[in-house]
Motif scaffolding. Structure first.
Motif, PDB file in Angstrom:
ATOM      1  N   ALA A  54       0.831  -1.200   0.000  1.00  0.00           N
ATOM      2  CA  ALA A  54       0.000   0.000   0.000  1.00  0.00           C
ATOM      3  C   ALA A  54       0.864   1.248   0.000  1.00  0.00           C
ATOM      4  N   GLU A  55       1.907   1.210   0.819  1.00  0.00           N
ATOM      5  CA  GLU A  55       2.768   2.387   0.921  1.00  0.00           C
ATOM      6  C   GLU A  55       3.472   2.648  -0.409  1.00  0.00           C
ATOM      7  N   LEU A  56       3.878   1.564  -1.077  1.00  0.00           N
ATOM      8  CA  LEU A  56       4.581   1.734  -2.344  1.00  0.00           C
ATOM      9  C   LEU A  56       3.635   2.168  -3.458  1.00  0.00           C
ATOM     10  N   MET A  57       2.323   2.122  -3.189  1.00  0.00           N
ATOM     11  CA  MET A  57       1.380   2.588  -4.198  1.00  0.00           C
ATOM     12  C   MET A  57       0.937   4.010  -3.914  1.00  0.00           C
ATOM     13  N   GLY A  58       1.588   4.625  -2.955  1.00  0.00           N
ATOM     14  CA  GLY A  58       1.278   6.021  -2.713  1.00  0.00           C
ATOM     15  C   GLY A  58       0.309   6.258  -1.574  1.00  0.00           C
ATOM     16  N   ILE A  59      -0.098   5.197  -0.881  1.00  0.00           N
ATOM     17  CA  ILE A  59      -0.985   5.385   0.264  1.00  0.00           C
ATOM     18  C   ILE A  59      -0.129   5.721   1.470  1.00  0.00           C
TER      19      ILE A  59
END
Lengths: 271, 367
Positions: B231-236
């Motif tokens: 999720a973090e690597l998708m910009g969240i």
């Protein structure tokens, strides 16, 4: 540009000499272990760049450095002409770096469609109050991005599973959904970590076709880690070879194939 | 045979994304709402069958509505965002006491008594504020450790509302009574009116919660729950996603707390919102179904009804056992049933409901 427009437009590849991402002398240590040791290479805009090497060579660590998940102790990474020391993953994402994972990292409780829609998160702007009402900008957002996601679903031929929870899908399809999720981010640089691992021949062929199509139709620059040498040599424009955290070769597939160091690394040398 | 979606075509994405895409479901929900908003109040007004006394309404229906609302709040945090919380009771208490303070006016800062609806909403906002504050540890710790950190909130606020006299307006007994319940100039006094208020709040916030969880922010919550690194690597941003879940969840729990205090209890002490309440709410969402709004309702109904059912059943059957034995047995059976259900269907009643619907589509054929 919308996905359809991209698909209908030029079917030719636009590999340029413009450097999209440059890695210079990057060193990454975990305590006493040096995972990456002074590696430099660049990725040009529009190309398919493979990163190969034996297990533990530091390939995945390299990708993690590029998208800000690890912070190398030394060296510089320049992306789109901008040099950075430390970067948070979500900043990398907002600058157009997307990736898939070696072990599928999908959101298992969500449907295929929701997974892909998550890739659009950064492009949605309606605030939480509109989302509570799901009217106005929030609804417009949902519909607009649903349309984009549907185009990607068409592109990757996963229409039949759009409402299936991804946890129930077979492995090959999960890999494809993961690619779809990364594509939904409309990335400029797509990092694929072993997209073909664990697939049978037919699934591999499909995946190769999709990778080439993505590169052609969207003009996405792709950095790819893969162990299947046939795939690597056929797909990529240039290959960088890592071993024990060091770069041992860099060049076109043909150059790399005939490089003595690479042959030694893969086949071993008699001592 | 009635439950078929044949011939129902979706011609736009907006159509495809509605809450109940199947026509029969939509009709069912409208009927249910009509029943709850019109038929039930009429039955109560004329004291038809189960409403001969106010017992059914005050002891079952009203608690069900309010605790369902609280369970929706807990479900947003625990079920959708994956952050285990044992502090729900504390956030209910904050909602209740702050709504009380706003409802009776805060003389220290010259704040006059607020209209009751605004007081309840402000109570919810106060709970949201403290929810975010006690949600901060979630950025560093996960799972059981987070549960312990939220437990701190529970004990802290238990203590605060017991010891800090300001919250009780210096009442010598330590218990407080709800201010006059005037909703838009209309005084709420009878059980039917209380039911209508609770039902309106529940309907409104259930819709809001559903809209949130199927929108952008809801997908962010679920992404953080399922695979936070991806999720973090998708910009969240975990900070935004987790704290917004804490805020929304505590807001809804706070509102439920205020309603619980004002409508159900009338006069209350901090004991009404102790750790047992937190655990009860957590059980509701686990048994009802994590990550399901419907599950919140089913879980609340189950946890509320089962003890009552177990108390009433022996008497109805004419089994000669003492009330004491009944209450002991009740605990045993209650615990056993929870174990049984969780082993049989770990995803809760919501999943059972879903399976039932899928089977019904094919019925009478197996596939």
């Amino acid at each position: 540009m919308s996905a359809t427009a991209a698909i209908n437009s030029a079917d030719t590849r636009a590999v340029t000499n413009e450097v999209l991402l440059a890695v210079e002398n990057v060193t990454l240590r975990f305590g006493g272990v040096t995972a990456i040791n002074g590696v430099s290479f660049d990725i040009r805009k529009g190309e398919i760049r493979a990163i190969i090497g034996p297990n533990g060579a530091g390939k995945t660590s390299m990708l993690n450095c590029i998208n800000g998940f690890y912070h190398p102790q030394e060296g510089r990474i320049t992306y789109k002409g901008e040099t950075r020391q430390r970067m948070r993953p979500h900043v990398a994402a907002s600058q157009g770096i997307a990736r898939t994972f070696q072990n599928v990292a999908l959101f298992n409780g969500m449907t295929t469609l929701d997974n892909i829609m998550t890739g659009r998160t950064l492009k949605m702007s309606a605030n939480i109050f509109w989302q509570m009402l799901r009217l106005g900008p929030a609804l417009a957002d949902e519909i607009k991005h649903r349309e984009y996601c549907e185009e990607i679903i068409d592109f990757l031929e996963i229409e039949a599973i759009r409402k299936t929870p991804v946890g129930r899908l077979p492995y090959g399809l999960q890999k494809r959904v993961e690619l779809a999720r990364a594509l939904a981010m409309q990335p400029d640089l797509l990092l694929l970590d072993e997209p073909m691992a664990g697939m049978n021949l037919e699934e591999k062929q499909d995946m190769c076709r999709f990778i080439i199509d993505v590169n052609k139709t969207f003009g996405t620059t792709i950095a790819l880690i893969e162990h299947d040498m046939g795939v690597v040599m056929d797909l990529s424009d240039r290959v960088v070879v890592l071993e024990y955290g060091r770069k041992i070769a860099d060049g076109t597939p043909d150059e790399v194939k005939s490089d003595q160091k690479v042959i030694d690394a893969y086949l071993g040398v008699s001592h | 045979m009635l439950y078929r979606e044949t011939g129902q075509f979706k011609t736009s994405y907006a159509n495809d994304m509605v809450i109940f895409p199947i026509r029969q479901d939509r009709i069912g929900v409208y009927l249910l709402l009509g029943f709850a908003f019109i038929v039930l109040p009429l039955m109560m007004a004329f004291h038809v069958a189960p409403f001969r006394t106010d017992y059914f309404l005050l002891a079952i229906l009203l608690p069900f509505l309010i605790l369902s609302l609280a369970a929706i709040g807990v479900n947003i945090l625990v079920g959708y965002c994956g952050q285990i919380s044992l502090g729900s009771g504390a956030f209910m208490a904050i909602g209740a006491y702050m709504a009380y303070k706003f409802g009776t006016g805060i003389s220290e800062i010259g704040l006059p008594p607020m209209p009751i609806v605004i007081a309840i909403l402000l109570g919810g906002l106060s709970a949201a504020f403290f929810g975010v504050l006690f949600g901060l540890p979630s950025l560093r710790i996960k799972g059981l450790y987070l549960a312990v950190a939220t437990l701190a909130a529970q004990f802290f606020f238990d203590w605060v509302f017991l010891r800090v006299k300001w919250f009780t307006n210096y009442a010598p007994s330590g218990s407080v009574s709800a201010p006059e319940l005037k909703f838009f100039g209309y005084l709420i006094a009878t059980p039917v009116e209380k039911y209508m208020v609770a039902l309106s709040f529940l309907t409104l916030f259930a819709l809001v919660a559903k809209n949130l969880v199927r929108g952008n922010i809801g997908r962010q919550w679920m992404a953080i729950r399922d695979m936070d690194i991806a999720a973090e690597l998708m910009g969240i941003r975990p900070l935004v996603a987790k704290l917004s879940a804490f805020a929304v969840s505590s807001f809804i729990i706070g509102i439920a707390g205020a309603l619980w205090a004002f409508l159900r209890l009338g006069t209350w002490e901090p004991l009404a919102f102790d750790i047992n309440r937190s655990l009860e709410l957590l059980f509701m969402v686990i048994i009802g179904g994590l990550g399901s709004i419907l599950g919140s309702f089913l879980g609340a109904a189950f946890i509320l009804m089962l003890p009552i059912f177990l108390t009433v059943l022996p008497a109805e059957l004419g089994v000669p056992i003492t009330t004491e034995t009944v209450s002991h047995l009740q605990n045993v059976i209650f615990g056993a049933m929870i174990c049984f259900i969780l082993i049989k269907e770990p995803l809760g009643f919501a999943r059972l409901w879903q399976i039932g619907k899928e089977k019904l589509r094919m019925w009478p054929f197996p596939y």
